[in-house]
Design a protein around this motif. Structure first.
Motif, mmCIF file in Angstrom:
data_model
loop_
_atom_site.group_PDB
_atom_site.id
_atom_site.type_symbol
_atom_site.label_atom_id
_atom_site.label_comp_id
_atom_site.label_asym_id
_atom_site.label_seq_id
_atom_site.Cartn_x
_atom_site.Cartn_y
_atom_site.Cartn_z
ATOM 1 N N SER A 14 0.814 -1.213 0.000
ATOM 2 C CA SER A 14 0.000 0.000 0.000
ATOM 3 C C SER A 14 0.850 1.266 0.000
ATOM 4 O O SER A 14 0.631 2.162 0.808
ATOM 5 N N THR A 15 1.835 1.340 -0.849
ATOM 6 C CA THR A 15 2.721 2.494 -1.063
ATOM 7 C C THR A 15 3.608 2.829 0.133
ATOM 8 O O THR A 15 4.211 3.884 0.168
ATOM 9 N N ARG A 16 3.690 1.903 1.108
ATOM 10 C CA ARG A 16 4.492 2.187 2.291
ATOM 11 C C ARG A 16 5.886 1.565 2.223
ATOM 12 O O ARG A 16 6.679 1.745 3.136
ATOM 13 N N GLY A 17 6.193 0.817 1.224
ATOM 14 C CA GLY A 17 7.488 0.158 1.161
ATOM 15 C C GLY A 17 7.463 -1.105 1.996
ATOM 16 O O GLY A 17 6.416 -1.524 2.494
ATOM 17 N N HIS A 18 8.615 -1.756 2.179
ATOM 18 C CA HIS A 18 8.695 -3.009 2.918
ATOM 19 C C HIS A 18 9.253 -2.792 4.312
ATOM 20 O O HIS A 18 10.318 -2.208 4.468
ATOM 21 N N LYS A 19 8.561 -3.262 5.315
ATOM 22 C CA LYS A 19 8.985 -3.263 6.718
ATOM 23 C C LYS A 19 9.389 -1.873 7.217
ATOM 24 O O LYS A 19 9.118 -0.873 6.579
ATOM 25 N N GLY A 20 9.982 -1.797 8.359
ATOM 26 C CA GLY A 20 10.416 -0.531 8.937
ATOM 27 C C GLY A 20 9.288 0.199 9.637
ATOM 28 O O GLY A 20 8.116 -0.119 9.484
ATOM 29 N N ALA A 21 9.644 1.199 10.444
ATOM 30 C CA ALA A 21 8.674 1.933 11.249
ATOM 31 C C ALA A 21 7.634 2.641 10.394
ATOM 32 O O ALA A 21 6.456 2.700 10.746
ATOM 33 N N LYS A 22 8.048 3.195 9.254
ATOM 34 C CA LYS A 22 7.115 3.928 8.405
ATOM 35 C C LYS A 22 6.042 3.029 7.809
ATOM 36 O O LYS A 22 4.982 3.510 7.420
ATOM 37 N N ALA A 23 6.293 1.725 7.706
ATOM 38 C CA ALA A 23 5.322 0.793 7.152
ATOM 39 C C ALA A 23 4.261 0.418 8.169
ATOM 40 O O ALA A 23 3.207 -0.100 7.826
ATOM 41 N N ARG A 24 4.515 0.685 9.437
ATOM 42 C CA ARG A 24 3.587 0.275 10.504
ATOM 43 C C ARG A 24 2.486 1.319 10.696
ATOM 44 O O ARG A 24 2.684 2.512 10.435
ATOM 45 N N SER A 25 1.354 0.861 11.220
ATOM 46 C CA SER A 25 0.282 1.806 11.527
ATOM 47 C C SER A 25 0.649 2.562 12.798
ATOM 48 O O SER A 25 1.344 2.046 13.662
ATOM 49 N N GLY A 26 0.171 3.792 12.900
ATOM 50 C CA GLY A 26 0.438 4.586 14.097
ATOM 51 C C GLY A 26 1.777 5.283 14.078
ATOM 52 O O GLY A 26 2.179 5.880 15.069
ATOM 53 N N TYR A 27 2.496 5.225 12.942
ATOM 54 C CA TYR A 27 3.822 5.862 12.879
ATOM 55 C C TYR A 27 3.667 7.375 12.843
ATOM 56 O O TYR A 27 2.889 7.928 12.085
ATOM 57 N N LYS A 28 4.417 8.044 13.724
ATOM 58 C CA LYS A 28 4.485 9.502 13.714
ATOM 59 C C LYS A 28 5.940 9.903 13.864
ATOM 60 O O LYS A 28 6.607 9.478 14.797
ATOM 61 N N ARG A 29 6.410 10.718 12.948
ATOM 62 C CA ARG A 29 7.795 11.177 13.001
ATOM 63 C C ARG A 29 7.893 12.328 13.996
ATOM 64 O O ARG A 29 7.063 13.236 13.992
#
Length: 131
Positions: A14-29
């Motif tokens: 879904s355009t989030r790339g593979h794995k990593g924090a940005k791919a997870r729900s609830g991610y806030k930078r």
């Protein structure tokens, strides 16, 4: 498949790339986060000192008091007279400084005085009263 019949699709990652924090729900930078690089606000050296007890004064010179005394024929100058003359709004602390010359005998009320201003006011026979 050709370029003219491609449609946007939101499957798989879904355009989030593979794995990593940005791919997870609830991610806030975090604000100021620069991808692990030392953030700018921590890289730049801090300088100086801020005194939390510092008082900011509105400066009034002796020349201004002399002009005010001549124009309005005053023998006593306080905060109320400075407000009426449009010099201060009444919320500011007023400090009288020694620039200029005072010839008129005037009683002055202010929050603070410089040494030269106080001496000049007393030299012509006036009083310098701290509020």
């Amino acid at each position: 498949m050709k370029l003219n019949n491609l449609k946007p699709g939101l499957g798989g990652t879904s355009t989030r790339g593979h794995k990593g924090a940005k791919a997870r729900s609830g991610y806030k930078r975090k604000i100021g986060f620069e991808g692990g690089q030392m953030p700018l606000q921590r890289r730049v050296p801090k300088a100086g000192f801020k005194n939390i007890n510092h008082k900011e004064y509105f400066a009034v010179n002796l020349s201004t008091l002399q002009k005010l005394a001549e124009e309005k024929n005053l023998t006593k100058i306080g905060i109320a007279e400075l407000i009426a003359a449009g010099l201060t709004n009444g919320k500011e602390l007023v400090k009288v400084l020694g620039n200029g010359e005072l010839k008129a005998k005037v009683d002055v009320e202010a929050n603070a005085f410089s040494k030269t201003a106080e001496e000049a006011i007393k030299a012509v026979g006036g009083n310098a009263t701290k509020i």
